[in-house]
Design a protein around this motif. Structure first.
Motif, PDB file in Angstrom:
ATOM      1  N   ARG A  35       5.605   1.604  12.448  1.00 27.00           N
ATOM      2  CA  ARG A  35       4.969   1.334  11.150  1.00 27.00           C
ATOM      3  C   ARG A  35       5.827   1.792   9.974  1.00 27.00           C
ATOM      4  O   ARG A  35       5.396   1.751   8.832  1.00 27.00           O
ATOM      5  N   GLY A  36       7.052   2.264  10.261  1.00 26.08           N
ATOM      6  CA  GLY A  36       7.968   2.664   9.197  1.00 26.08           C
ATOM      7  C   GLY A  36       7.762   4.077   8.679  1.00 26.08           C
ATOM      8  O   GLY A  36       8.299   4.437   7.638  1.00 26.08           O
ATOM      9  N   ARG A  37       6.993   4.890   9.407  1.00 28.50           N
ATOM     10  CA  ARG A  37       6.751   6.281   9.012  1.00 28.50           C
ATOM     11  C   ARG A  37       7.708   7.196   9.766  1.00 28.50           C
ATOM     12  O   ARG A  37       8.028   6.949  10.928  1.00 28.50           O
ATOM     13  N   TRP A  38       8.164   8.243   9.093  1.00 26.29           N
ATOM     14  CA  TRP A  38       9.078   9.190   9.722  1.00 26.29           C
ATOM     15  C   TRP A  38       8.343  10.042  10.748  1.00 26.29           C
ATOM     16  O   TRP A  38       7.249  10.543  10.480  1.00 26.29           O
ATOM     17  N   ILE A  39       8.962  10.214  11.914  1.00 21.19           N
ATOM     18  CA  ILE A  39       8.495  11.150  12.932  1.00 21.19           C
ATOM     19  C   ILE A  39       9.642  12.101  13.226  1.00 21.19           C
ATOM     20  O   ILE A  39      10.802  11.705  13.313  1.00 21.19           O
ATOM     21  N   ILE A  40       9.294  13.369  13.349  1.00 20.62           N
ATOM     22  CA  ILE A  40      10.293  14.429  13.450  1.00 20.62           C
ATOM     23  C   ILE A  40       9.948  15.308  14.644  1.00 20.62           C
ATOM     24  O   ILE A  40       8.797  15.737  14.779  1.00 20.62           O
ATOM     25  N   PRO A  41      10.910  15.595  15.516  1.00 19.95           N
ATOM     26  CA  PRO A  41      10.630  16.505  16.640  1.00 19.95           C
ATOM     27  C   PRO A  41      10.135  17.863  16.133  1.00 19.95           C
ATOM     28  O   PRO A  41      10.608  18.370  15.106  1.00 19.95           O
ATOM     29  N   ASN A  42       9.181  18.439  16.837  1.00 23.78           N
ATOM     30  CA  ASN A  42       8.575  19.712  16.426  1.00 23.78           C
ATOM     31  C   ASN A  42       9.584  20.837  16.256  1.00 23.78           C
ATOM     32  O   ASN A  42       9.398  21.714  15.420  1.00 23.78           O
ATOM     33  N   GLU A  43      10.649  20.825  17.043  1.00 20.48           N
ATOM     34  CA  GLU A  43      11.616  21.923  16.988  1.00 20.48           C
ATOM     35  C   GLU A  43      12.583  21.824  15.813  1.00 20.48           C
ATOM     36  O   GLU A  43      13.354  22.748  15.556  1.00 20.48           O
ATOM     37  N   CYS A  44      12.563  20.729  15.086  1.00 23.87           N
ATOM     38  CA  CYS A  44      13.461  20.582  13.933  1.00 23.87           C
ATOM     39  C   CYS A  44      13.081  21.570  12.831  1.00 23.87           C
ATOM     40  O   CYS A  44      11.910  21.814  12.575  1.00 23.87           O
ATOM     41  N   GLU A  45      14.097  22.117  12.211  1.00 25.93           N
ATOM     42  CA  GLU A  45      13.917  23.059  11.102  1.00 25.93           C
ATOM     43  C   GLU A  45      14.355  22.418   9.797  1.00 25.93           C
ATOM     44  O   GLU A  45      15.207  21.529   9.789  1.00 25.93           O
ATOM     45  N   LYS A  46      13.808  22.917   8.725  1.00 25.18           N
ATOM     46  CA  LYS A  46      14.207  22.448   7.400  1.00 25.18           C
ATOM     47  C   LYS A  46      15.637  22.916   7.123  1.00 25.18           C
ATOM     48  O   LYS A  46      15.975  24.081   7.360  1.00 25.18           O
ATOM     49  N   PRO A  47      16.496  22.035   6.635  1.00 22.36           N
ATOM     50  CA  PRO A  47      17.861  22.456   6.289  1.00 22.36           C
ATOM     51  C   PRO A  47      17.834  23.542   5.216  1.00 22.36           C
ATOM     52  O   PRO A  47      17.028  23.475   4.286  1.00 22.36           O
ATOM     53  N   PRO A  48      18.702  24.537   5.336  1.00 19.33           N
ATOM     54  CA  PRO A  48      18.711  25.632   4.362  1.00 19.33           C
ATOM     55  C   PRO A  48      19.317  25.253   3.016  1.00 19.33           C
ATOM     56  O   PRO A  48      19.127  25.958   2.028  1.00 19.33           O
ATOM     57  N   VAL A  49      20.062  24.149   2.986  1.00 14.05           N
ATOM     58  CA  VAL A  49      20.710  23.688   1.752  1.00 14.05           C
ATOM     59  C   VAL A  49      20.668  22.160   1.721  1.00 14.05           C
ATOM     60  O   VAL A  49      20.325  21.516   2.700  1.00 14.05           O
ATOM     61  N   SER A  50      21.060  21.585   0.608  1.00 14.61           N
ATOM     62  CA  SER A  50      21.037  20.129   0.412  1.00 14.61           C
ATOM     63  C   SER A  50      22.102  19.410   1.245  1.00 14.61           C
ATOM     64  O   SER A  50      23.022  20.029   1.784  1.00 14.61           O
TER      65      SER A  50
END
Length: 156
Positions: A35-50
């Protein structure tokens, strides 16, 4: 798997930020569903920088190989962000593994992977900064090797 709303809650940021990180290619394992929505694995972390800063950190690996002296670099971020940025790049297979607590010794030996180079190319193409990253590819066939480079000169 998480959707952008769940990732935003986990990472303590907005859904718009999560969407941008996925669209920018900074979350390599993020994919769009049917449906064009982002799915992200649970273990992924937010990047600390851009994305730009991650590309800058990868570019510094190349600069150190060209003779830049680590102690003379003005990084523009805190040491914590520097270490966290390189840890993120290693964990997401954008650079080779090394001891992030010995950056001065280890960085000149590190290499940027094809995934890291792809992110740098994307930043060169889509990024809003006038700064463009030089991406060198070494090709070794066993008999001979050669190097080719790409530098986007957008805005020059």
């Amino acid at each position: 798997m998480m959707n952008t709303k769940e990732a935003a809650r986990k990472w303590e940021c907005s859904i718009k930020t999560v969407t941008k990180l996925c669209a920018d290619g900074v979350i390599p394992l993020a994919e769009k569903d049917e449906r064009g929505r982002w799915i992200i694995p649970n273990e992924c972390e937010k990047p600390p920088v851009s994305r730009f800063r991650l590309c800058y950190l990868m570019d510094m690996i190349n600069q150190l190989k060209e003779g830049v002296v680590y102690k003379h670099i003005k990084w523009g971020i805190s040491e914590k962000e520097l270490v966290e940025g390189y840890k993120y790049l290693i964990e997401n297979a954008m650079v080779s593994s090394f001891d992030v607590h010995q950056l001065e010794k280890e960085l000149p030996k590190a290499t940027v992977t094809s995934r890291g180079k792809a992110l740098m190319e994307r930043e060169n193409k889509e990024g809003s900064s006038q700064r463009k990253f030089n991406i060198n590819f070494k090709i070794n066939t066993g008999v001979f090797s050669f190097e080719t480079g790409y530098e986007n000169t957008k805005g020059k």
